[in-house]
Design a protein around this motif. Structure first.
Motif, PDB file in Angstrom:
ATOM      1  N   HIS A  28      49.221  -0.717   4.457  1.00 24.74           N
ATOM      2  CA  HIS A  28      47.818  -1.150   4.331  1.00 24.74           C
ATOM      3  C   HIS A  28      47.459  -2.255   5.333  1.00 24.74           C
ATOM      4  O   HIS A  28      46.366  -2.262   5.905  1.00 24.74           O
ATOM      5  CB  HIS A  28      47.620  -1.656   2.896  1.00 24.74           C
ATOM      6  CG  HIS A  28      46.260  -2.167   2.593  1.00 24.74           C
ATOM      7  ND1 HIS A  28      45.181  -1.336   2.401  1.00 24.74           N
ATOM      8  CD2 HIS A  28      45.786  -3.429   2.454  1.00 24.74           C
ATOM      9  CE1 HIS A  28      44.111  -2.074   2.149  1.00 24.74           C
ATOM     10  NE2 HIS A  28      44.454  -3.350   2.173  1.00 24.74           N
ATOM     11  N   HIS A  75      44.664  -2.488   8.294  1.00 28.58           N
ATOM     12  CA  HIS A  75      43.626  -3.492   8.581  1.00 28.58           C
ATOM     13  C   HIS A  75      43.618  -3.833  10.079  1.00 28.58           C
ATOM     14  O   HIS A  75      42.553  -4.005  10.679  1.00 28.58           O
ATOM     15  CB  HIS A  75      43.877  -4.758   7.767  1.00 28.58           C
ATOM     16  CG  HIS A  75      43.221  -4.729   6.408  1.00 28.58           C
ATOM     17  ND1 HIS A  75      41.881  -4.472   6.235  1.00 28.58           N
ATOM     18  CD2 HIS A  75      43.720  -4.935   5.155  1.00 28.58           C
ATOM     19  CE1 HIS A  75      41.579  -4.523   4.942  1.00 28.58           C
ATOM     20  NE2 HIS A  75      42.674  -4.787   4.268  1.00 28.58           N
ATOM     21  N   SER A  84      43.069 -11.283   4.297  1.00 32.56           N
ATOM     22  CA  SER A  84      42.512 -10.388   3.281  1.00 32.56           C
ATOM     23  C   SER A  84      42.641 -11.034   1.913  1.00 32.56           C
ATOM     24  O   SER A  84      42.934 -12.228   1.799  1.00 32.56           O
ATOM     25  CB  SER A  84      43.228  -9.040   3.341  1.00 32.56           C
ATOM     26  OG  SER A  84      44.542  -9.194   2.884  1.00 32.56           O
ATOM     27  N   GLY A  85      42.428 -10.217   0.870  1.00 32.29           N
ATOM     28  CA  GLY A  85      42.515 -10.768  -0.480  1.00 32.29           C
ATOM     29  C   GLY A  85      43.954 -11.024  -0.890  1.00 32.29           C
ATOM     30  O   GLY A  85      44.224 -11.889  -1.719  1.00 32.29           O
ATOM     31  N   GLY A  86      44.882 -10.277  -0.315  1.00 31.70           N
ATOM     32  CA  GLY A  86      46.281 -10.424  -0.718  1.00 31.70           C
ATOM     33  C   GLY A  86      47.167 -11.056   0.346  1.00 31.70           C
ATOM     34  O   GLY A  86      48.332 -11.368   0.075  1.00 31.70           O
ATOM     35  N   GLY A 122      41.534 -14.969   0.986  1.00 29.43           N
ATOM     36  CA  GLY A 122      40.565 -14.245   0.150  1.00 29.43           C
ATOM     37  C   GLY A 122      40.712 -14.605  -1.320  1.00 29.43           C
ATOM     38  O   GLY A 122      39.722 -14.739  -2.042  1.00 29.43           O
ATOM     39  N   ASP A 156      37.981 -16.162  -3.842  1.00 30.96           N
ATOM     40  CA  ASP A 156      37.651 -15.578  -5.149  1.00 30.96           C
ATOM     41  C   ASP A 156      37.814 -16.590  -6.280  1.00 30.96           C
ATOM     42  O   ASP A 156      37.000 -16.649  -7.200  1.00 30.96           O
ATOM     43  CB  ASP A 156      38.525 -14.335  -5.406  1.00 30.96           C
ATOM     44  CG  ASP A 156      38.196 -13.204  -4.440  1.00 30.96           C
ATOM     45  OD1 ASP A 156      37.081 -13.199  -3.888  1.00 30.96           O
ATOM     46  OD2 ASP A 156      39.057 -12.329  -4.231  1.00 30.96           O
ATOM     47  N   GLY A 163      34.193 -14.035  -2.068  1.00 36.14           N
ATOM     48  CA  GLY A 163      34.006 -14.335  -0.640  1.00 36.14           C
ATOM     49  C   GLY A 163      32.568 -14.184  -0.162  1.00 36.14           C
ATOM     50  O   GLY A 163      31.965 -15.140   0.345  1.00 36.14           O
ATOM     51  N   PRO A 164      31.967 -12.986  -0.337  1.00 40.03           N
ATOM     52  CA  PRO A 164      30.594 -12.809   0.141  1.00 40.03           C
ATOM     53  C   PRO A 164      29.610 -13.732  -0.573  1.00 40.03           C
ATOM     54  O   PRO A 164      28.617 -14.163   0.021  1.00 40.03           O
ATOM     55  CB  PRO A 164      30.279 -11.346  -0.189  1.00 40.03           C
ATOM     56  CG  PRO A 164      31.573 -10.693  -0.496  1.00 40.03           C
ATOM     57  CD  PRO A 164      32.559 -11.743  -0.855  1.00 40.03           C
ATOM     58  N   GLU A 217      29.886 -17.181   0.963  1.00 41.69           N
ATOM     59  CA  GLU A 217      29.244 -17.166   2.289  1.00 41.69           C
ATOM     60  C   GLU A 217      27.713 -17.240   2.142  1.00 41.69           C
ATOM     61  O   GLU A 217      27.049 -17.991   2.879  1.00 41.69           O
ATOM     62  CB  GLU A 217      29.639 -15.914   3.074  1.00 41.69           C
ATOM     63  CG  GLU A 217      28.960 -15.897   4.423  1.00 41.69           C
ATOM     64  CD  GLU A 217      29.359 -14.741   5.326  1.00 41.69           C
ATOM     65  OE1 GLU A 217      30.011 -13.807   4.864  1.00 41.69           O
ATOM     66  OE2 GLU A 217      28.993 -14.800   6.510  1.00 41.69           O
ATOM     67  N   GLY A 233      39.549  -8.266   4.932  1.00 43.83           N
ATOM     68  CA  GLY A 233      38.272  -8.496   4.249  1.00 43.83           C
ATOM     69  C   GLY A 233      37.607  -9.819   4.560  1.00 43.83           C
ATOM     70  O   GLY A 233      36.387  -9.881   4.713  1.00 43.83           O
ATOM     71  N   VAL A 234      38.392 -10.893   4.676  1.00 42.58           N
ATOM     72  CA  VAL A 234      37.794 -12.216   4.946  1.00 42.58           C
ATOM     73  C   VAL A 234      37.236 -12.256   6.373  1.00 42.58           C
ATOM     74  O   VAL A 234      36.383 -13.083   6.699  1.00 42.58           O
ATOM     75  CB  VAL A 234      38.818 -13.350   4.685  1.00 42.58           C
ATOM     76  CG1 VAL A 234      38.201 -14.725   4.890  1.00 42.58           C
ATOM     77  CG2 VAL A 234      39.390 -13.244   3.278  1.00 42.58           C
ATOM     78  N   ALA A 267      35.161 -10.462   7.445  1.00 44.60           N
ATOM     79  CA  ALA A 267      33.719 -10.172   7.365  1.00 44.60           C
ATOM     80  C   ALA A 267      32.911 -11.463   7.339  1.00 44.60           C
ATOM     81  O   ALA A 267      31.693 -11.440   7.520  1.00 44.60           O
ATOM     82  CB  ALA A 267      33.424  -9.367   6.100  1.00 44.60           C
ATOM     83  N   ASN A 268      33.570 -12.582   7.118  1.00 41.26           N
ATOM     84  CA  ASN A 268      32.852 -13.858   6.968  1.00 41.26           C
ATOM     85  C   ASN A 268      32.242 -14.312   8.300  1.00 41.26           C
ATOM     86  O   ASN A 268      32.951 -14.585   9.275  1.00 41.26           O
ATOM     87  CB  ASN A 268      33.838 -14.913   6.435  1.00 41.26           C
ATOM     88  CG  ASN A 268      33.147 -16.215   6.110  1.00 41.26           C
ATOM     89  OD1 ASN A 268      32.841 -17.006   6.995  1.00 41.26           O
ATOM     90  ND2 ASN A 268      32.869 -16.434   4.839  1.00 41.26           N
ATOM     91  N   GLY A 285      36.598  -4.560   5.044  1.00 38.32           N
ATOM     92  CA  GLY A 285      37.143  -4.407   3.690  1.00 38.32           C
ATOM     93  C   GLY A 285      37.990  -3.143   3.622  1.00 38.32           C
ATOM     94  O   GLY A 285      38.183  -2.443   4.631  1.00 38.32           O
ATOM     95  N   ASP A 286      38.492  -2.846   2.435  1.00 42.42           N
ATOM     96  CA  ASP A 286      39.373  -1.682   2.302  1.00 42.42           C
ATOM     97  C   ASP A 286      38.624  -0.379   2.562  1.00 42.42           C
ATOM     98  O   ASP A 286      37.544  -0.154   2.011  1.00 42.42           O
ATOM     99  CB  ASP A 286      39.988  -1.660   0.897  1.00 42.42           C
ATOM    100  CG  ASP A 286      40.968  -2.804   0.712  1.00 42.42           C
ATOM    101  OD1 ASP A 286      41.339  -3.433   1.727  1.00 42.42           O
ATOM    102  OD2 ASP A 286      41.371  -3.065  -0.430  1.00 42.42           O
TER     103      ASP A 286
END
Ligand code: KG4
Length: 341
Positions: free
Chosen positions: A115, A119, A139-141, A166, A170, A183-184, A187, A272-273, A275-276, A303-304
């Motif tokens: 995964h 990314h 990312s989140g993880g 991430g 959260d 996150g979003p 932002e 995913g982060v 995207a900030n 994101g995923d």
């Protein structure tokens, strides 16, 4: 389309997005994401068991839609690519089992995709980016800085010793009463605030490229609790702006340091982060000042999604990597540089 280049059906189900895509080389013929965010939002985060059950329900429709939108019959697909780690065990298992069944039933090759490598590969979609480069994976993880000397290679130069960036977004959002994913939301409200609160930097002594976000997260929690105990207003927008700045500053500082050390001229953001907008701007400014070129994927590939899994699989096939056996198992704690079955 050249027939020697494989048509790939990709499946992703590592967390709370059920996704399927059809890809060809770096091109995305379809990219379908069935998000479970609305289901998990009421619990304030992803509930693993509920995620697995919903992947199982959503997979047939999502895969069918991806094939329909690409206008490619399954018989023309050359390989099935699936995320087998890292992620939630049950969620991964849903996608892996579905992909194995499809590959077995139709006698297609099965490829097990990391995964996190996916990314990174999101940056190749419709873009001429080629290794070597320095990559910030956020990312989140996961949060890591990697030197990428070649496709599918990632040498970790620095990483978080506790929370991922991430995850910190959260958790801080939750403390501020904002919905999941945080996150979003952070932002969005940070745009109305001032980054005036001096939260500690997520640095570690004598480890200039590693991160620690749990201290920063605790500082925010203590700040909020302290004000609550004194019956003071909680300046939510200022906290969001200050926290976001603290994260973006440390990510930027370490990434620039690593790019200099690795002697790379390109910096890439993945996850995913990524995207900030504030992080992108901060890194863009620093990269320009220091003479690096910055790359990041379009928002829909941050994101995923399964398109990045398909493009990653293309490079696995290009390199002559073996397809996965039908005994393939999911690997929840796969590392970014693990490519073994
Ligand atoms: O890459 P991703 O979709 O899933 C993983 O592979 O982990 O990343 C999800 C993470 C979440 O923690 C989410 O809050 C964060 O990315 N995220 C953001 C933004 N959009 C998503 N964090 C900060 N700013 C954003 N705009």
């Amino acid at each position: 389309m050249r027939s020697d280049i494989p048509l790939i059906l990709a499946i992703e189900s590592s967390c709370d997005e059920t996704a399927a895509a059809v890809t060809w080389q770096r091109k995305v013929l379809s990219n379908v994401v069935a998000s479970q965010i609305d289901i998990h939002r009421r619990f304030g985060g992803v509930v693993p068991e509920i995620a697995s059950r919903n992947h199982t329900l959503a997979l047939p429709q999502t895969v069918w839609q991806a094939l329909m939108e690409a206008d490619v019959p399954f018989s023309e697909i050359d390989a099935v690519a699936v995320t087998y780690g890292a992620g939630l065990q049950g969620a991964l298992l849903s996608g892996v089992s579905y992909a194995k069944a499809m590959a077995y039933a139709a006698k297609k090759k099965l490829y097990a995709v990391n995964h996190l490598q996916g990314h990174i590969a999101a940056n190749y979609i419709d873009c001429d980016l080629r290794p070597p480069y320095l990559c910030l994976v956020v990312s989140g993880g996961n949060t890591a800085i990697c030197d990428v000397p070649d496709y599918l290679k990632a040498n970790i130069m620095g990483e978080t010793v506790d929370d991922a960036a991430g995850e910190a977004f959260d958790k801080v959002a939750r403390v501020l009463g904002l919905p999941y994913p945080g996150g979003p939301e952070i932002e969005k409200i940070a745009k109305q605030g001032q980054a005036a609160i001096a939260f500690p930097k997520a640095n570690l002594k004598d480890r200039p490229l590693d991160f620690s976000f749990s201290g920063l997260k605790t500082a925010v929690i203590n700040y909020v609790h302290g004000r609550r105990q004194k019956n003071e207003d909680i300046p939510v927008t200022d906290i969001a702006a200050s926290f976001q700045k603290a994260v973006a500053d440390v990510l930027t500082e370490h990434t620039i340091k690593a790019a200099r050390r690795a002697k790379r001229d390109k910096i890439v953001i993945a996850g995913g982060v990524g995207a900030n907008g504030y992080l992108r701007e901060t890194l863009e400014y620093a990269a320009k000042r220091e003479g690096f070129r910055l790359f990041y994927p379009p928002l829909k590939y941050c994101g995923d999604n399964a398109a990045m899994i398909g493009v990653c699989c293309y490079y696995m096939m290009e390199k002559g990597m073996e397809s996965a056996p039908l005994s393939l198992e999911s690997r929840p704690s796969l590392k970014i540089n693990d490519l073994l079955y």
